[in-house]
Scaffold this active site. Structure first.
Site, PDB file in Angstrom:
ATOM      1  N   ASP A 152       0.998  -1.067   0.200  1.00 41.46           N
ATOM      2  CA  ASP A 152       0.003  -0.067  -0.109  1.00 41.46           C
ATOM      3  C   ASP A 152       0.909   1.149  -0.157  1.00 41.46           C
ATOM      4  OD1 ASP A 152       0.878   0.450   2.508  1.00 41.46           O
ATOM      5  OD2 ASP A 152      -0.863  -0.011   3.350  1.00 41.46           O
ATOM      6  N   ILE A 153       0.284   2.339  -0.216  1.00 39.96           N
ATOM      7  CA  ILE A 153       1.003   3.616  -0.304  1.00 39.96           C
ATOM      8  C   ILE A 153       1.190   4.172   1.159  1.00 39.96           C
ATOM      9  CG2 ILE A 153       0.998   6.017  -1.185  1.00 39.96           C
ATOM     10  CD1 ILE A 153      -0.937   4.990  -3.481  1.00 39.96           C
ATOM     11  N   ASN A 160      -4.194  12.479   1.024  1.00 45.98           N
ATOM     12  CA  ASN A 160      -5.591  12.801   1.056  1.00 45.98           C
ATOM     13  C   ASN A 160      -5.796  14.275   1.771  1.00 45.98           C
ATOM     14  OD1 ASN A 160      -6.716  11.096  -0.694  1.00 45.98           O
ATOM     15  ND2 ASN A 160      -7.089   9.511   1.081  1.00 45.98           N
ATOM     16  N   ASP A 169      -7.007  10.073  -5.441  1.00 48.93           N
ATOM     17  CA  ASP A 169      -7.336   9.171  -6.643  1.00 48.93           C
ATOM     18  C   ASP A 169      -6.367   9.337  -7.759  1.00 48.93           C
ATOM     19  OD1 ASP A 169      -9.593   8.505  -5.005  1.00 48.93           O
ATOM     20  OD2 ASP A 169     -10.979   9.861  -6.115  1.00 48.93           O
ATOM     21  N   GLU A 195      -6.143   2.147  -0.607  1.00 49.26           N
ATOM     22  CA  GLU A 195      -4.890   2.158  -0.950  1.00 49.26           C
ATOM     23  C   GLU A 195      -4.055   0.725  -0.996  1.00 49.26           C
ATOM     24  OE1 GLU A 195      -3.937   3.366   3.163  1.00 49.26           O
ATOM     25  OE2 GLU A 195      -5.746   3.263   1.812  1.00 49.26           O
TER      26      GLU A 195
END
Length: 273
Positions: A152-153, A160, A169, A195
């Site tokens: 994941d990020i 965000n 996004d 994510e």
């Protein structure tokens, strides 16, 4: 949906029956009995070429049956009837072909949408479940290893909160493109949710899986994400496992533990388990 073998059987049987009836009863005008078999051909192969071939098959078979019945001297009125009815059949078959192609395209689109993530165009969890079952069978059959990555990020919530969800996004979309371009063609990218993503790497040992994971991590780390003039930097952490005799949920759980360890160790890392 009918299995293709049943459609093949129906098409063949309908063609033979129509040919026999028109051979033994050439004056009955039952040429339309050829249509079901021609429809079957178009259903099996929904292309314009199939429609044109089906349109040619009908008059050819009818011409041959009439030729044999009349010993090569086909009366003129029969020839005129053959031409006129063949034109009608050609129009009917091409109209059927048009709508069958449209239906087939719509079904393919629905199938694609049901198996892919709309934002990132990666496969979704439903596809993962289907593919995983197939890959297990293939792996057991060929005695091949299989690796599973979860990543994941890093600090995605911060992206965000700082730049907005639209920026998040955009990062997800570009990151997915980077991974798609970096992974091997045989590898499968899946968005698990949010994510979090996974990659199935078939025919790979744990060491080979680590090498592929490092390539993906390095490609994302070296990239910048431009959103409305803002340059956003992002990295990913990856957990790598090699499948043993375990279910998909157990494999995901083990890969998640490796991912958690990568986060604990400082992020932007690949951790095998």
């Amino acid at each position: 949906m009918f299995k293709r073998i049943w459609i093949y059987t129906f098409t063949t049987a309908a063609l033979i029956i129509a040919a026999l009836i028109n051979y033994f009863y050439p004056l009955s005008g039952l040429w339309m009995l050829f249509l079901p078999s021609m429809f079957g051909l178009v259903v099996l192969f929904p292309r314009w070429l199939s429609g044109h071939i089906a349109s040619l098959i009908m008059p050819i078979i009818r011409m041959l049956t009439l030729y044999m019945v009349f010993d090569g001297n086909i009366p003129g009125d029969f020839l005129n009837r053959l031409i006129s009815t063949s034109v009608v059949a050609w129009a009917v078959i091409l109209i059927f072909t048009f709508y069958n192609i449209k239906l087939n395209d719509a079904l393919n689109l629905l199938n694609t949408l049901s198996l892919t993530d709309n934002l990132t165009k990666a496969y979704n969890r439903r596809y993962l479940e289907v593919y995983f079952e197939q890959s297990i069978l293939q792996s057991k059959k060929n005695n091949d290893p299989l690796c599973f990555l979860i990543f994941d990020i890093d600090y995605f919530k911060r992206i965000n909160d700082t730049y907005g969800h639209s920026a998040g996004d955009a990062v997800l979309q570009k990151m997915s493109q980077i991974v798609q371009n970096t992974k091997r063609d045989s590898d499968v990218l899946v968005r698990l949710g949010g994510e979090e993503f996974a990659i199935i790497i078939p025919h790979a040992t744990l060491q080979e899986g680590i090498i592929q994971a490092e390539k993906v991590r390095a490609a994302v780390s070296a990239s910048s994400f431009d959103f409305q003039g803002e340059i956003i930097r992002a990295t990913i952490s990856i957990g790598v496992v090699q499948r043993t005799e375990e279910s998909l949920d157990q494999l995901i759980e083990r890969a998640d533990k490796a991912l958690y360890q990568a986060k604990t160790n400082g992020r932007n890392l690949v951790v095998p388990m």
